[in-house]
Scaffold this active site. Sequence first.
Site, PDB file in Angstrom:
ATOM      1  N   ASP A  57       0.824  -1.224   0.000  1.00  0.00           N
ATOM      2  CA  ASP A  57       0.000   0.000   0.000  1.00  0.00           C
ATOM      3  C   ASP A  57       0.854   1.269   0.000  1.00  0.00           C
ATOM      4  OD1 ASP A  57      -2.373  -1.656   0.384  1.00  0.00           O
ATOM      5  OD2 ASP A  57      -1.753  -1.808   2.475  1.00  0.00           O
TER       6      ASP A  57
ATOM      7  N   LYS B  70       2.595   2.187  -5.021  1.00  0.00           N
ATOM      8  CA  LYS B  70       3.324   1.652  -6.183  1.00  0.00           C
ATOM      9  C   LYS B  70       2.568   1.883  -7.479  1.00  0.00           C
ATOM     10  CE  LYS B  70       3.529  -2.489  -4.500  1.00  0.00           C
ATOM     11  NZ  LYS B  70       2.893  -2.199  -3.214  1.00  0.00           N
TER      12      LYS B  70
ATOM     13  N   GLY C  84      -3.994  -4.501  -4.894  1.00  0.00           N
ATOM     14  CA  GLY C  84      -4.622  -3.558  -5.816  1.00  0.00           C
ATOM     15  C   GLY C  84      -3.896  -2.242  -5.784  1.00  0.00           C
ATOM     16  N   HIS C  85      -4.046  -1.470  -6.836  1.00  0.00           N
ATOM     17  CA  HIS C  85      -3.489  -0.131  -6.816  1.00  0.00           C
ATOM     18  C   HIS C  85      -4.464   0.847  -7.449  1.00  0.00           C
ATOM     19  CE1 HIS C  85      -1.423  -2.231 -10.302  1.00  0.00           C
ATOM     20  NE2 HIS C  85      -2.168  -1.348 -10.914  1.00  0.00           N
TER      21      HIS C  85
ATOM     22  N   GLN D  37       1.922  -6.021  -3.127  1.00  0.00           N
ATOM     23  CA  GLN D  37       2.237  -6.019  -1.698  1.00  0.00           C
ATOM     24  C   GLN D  37       3.593  -5.356  -1.432  1.00  0.00           C
ATOM     25  OE1 GLN D  37       1.356  -9.503  -2.855  1.00  0.00           O
ATOM     26  NE2 GLN D  37      -0.780  -9.316  -2.347  1.00  0.00           N
TER      27      GLN D  37
END
Length: 471
Positions: free
Chosen positions: A13, A16, A40-41, A223
């Site tokens: 988190d 990235k 997720g991003h 991650q």
Amino acid sequence: MANVVVVGAQWGDEGKGKITDLLSKSADVVVRYQGGVNAGHTIVVKDQTLKLHLIPSGILYPDTQCIIGAGTVVDPKVLLEELEQLEQLGVSTENLLIAETAHVTMPYHRQLDIAAEERRGAHRIGTTGRGIGPTYADKSERVGIRMLDLLDAEQLAAKLEWAIAQKNLILEKLYGLAPLEPQPIIEEYCAYGERLRSHIVDGSLVLDDAIRRRRNILFEGAQGTLLDLDHGTYPYVTSSNPVAGGACVGAGIGPTMIDRVIGVAKAYTTRVGEGPFPTELLDEVGELLGTRGAEFGTTTGRRRRCGWFDAVIGRYAVRINGLDCLAITKLDVLDELPEIKVCVAYDIDGERCEHFPSNAFKFARCRPIYETLPGWQQSTSHCRSLDDLPKAALNYLKFLAEIMSVPIAIVSLGAERSQTIIVEDPIHGPKRALLKDDAPKSIPFYLSDLNWSCSNVSFLNHRGATTPCQC
């Protein structure tokens, strides 16, 4: 030409997605090398917010090829939903490729994940319940379903009939759950295979061709370092290897093909789920960081735990990944604070420790030893160069760079692409100390003016030799 790995330097988190999106402007190929829909991003482009779980953020650039590598586990239902979301926004998905040897997350993986977590009770790990761990477990036990299996209905049916029979025994006998019917699942996943057929390829072969053609390749992990299965805060970790070394295995290339490794870290620290967190703040400062930083998980929506920057895990991430430089994100979240603390070491049972302990019980007893720096108490979200930053903010960045012995190449001050200071082009620029008093003055770039030109530029490769860029 440069092949670059982007890794999270904390517990994930770190932002990235935005950094990968920025660097994708220079990349011909972007590869996601591990993880699944448990990660997720979020990317903000103008007034559009995109939440991606599997598709590399390079998909936003029409000339960039995106590959989901063999080390990733793919939930085809979620993948197709992401493809539809992008297409509705007018983003072409023709350049997305999926490694045929990537493993597939099945319905029974999700059920087993949730049931196992509930059964752990007080010993729960804090999984997302998306079936990632059981998918990797089947991969290790050599009973997994791979993307290439979805393209052969007869082969898929034979494998799934056996697999579902075995999983039903566990679902019924161990967890008291209803058994699954094989035929609907076989039909559903055959249909997914047909819809994805044009995207499924030999990922390693495609990458080998790109390397031989001297393309710029960006490898993105999900991650973060402290969630790595082998090198993280075990057992509160993910089921794969987010560290830089995982890029080679997950993508299907040799380690000699990697030129640079970029770490991404927030200007503070967050963590989702269970596990020790030495610098966690359970007071109004922690609440402020969570509110200003909008600290909610992209995948689960869970509120992230917040704390001061931890330089001990930062130094560990530098060592484990061989980081060449850092991107520091969310500096603007600290704007209101009168003082800012950085954890420089741990106190473990009365002894000072400056290195991350592998022993989980020892790590749980770590108490942070802080150094306190003055805050700047003014907005930084408008800053576009180091010269624009308040002196205290610049000093904070210098402190982080020096205590972790790694240069800072990018500073992010908000979610928008434009809210970024590019101190050094991390792909094409030379390796040199940044944000240190004895360094040559860095020339800040405005994001809108970047063309990432690299003519007449040399950089140090991972062997220490100076070579000209040939992108």
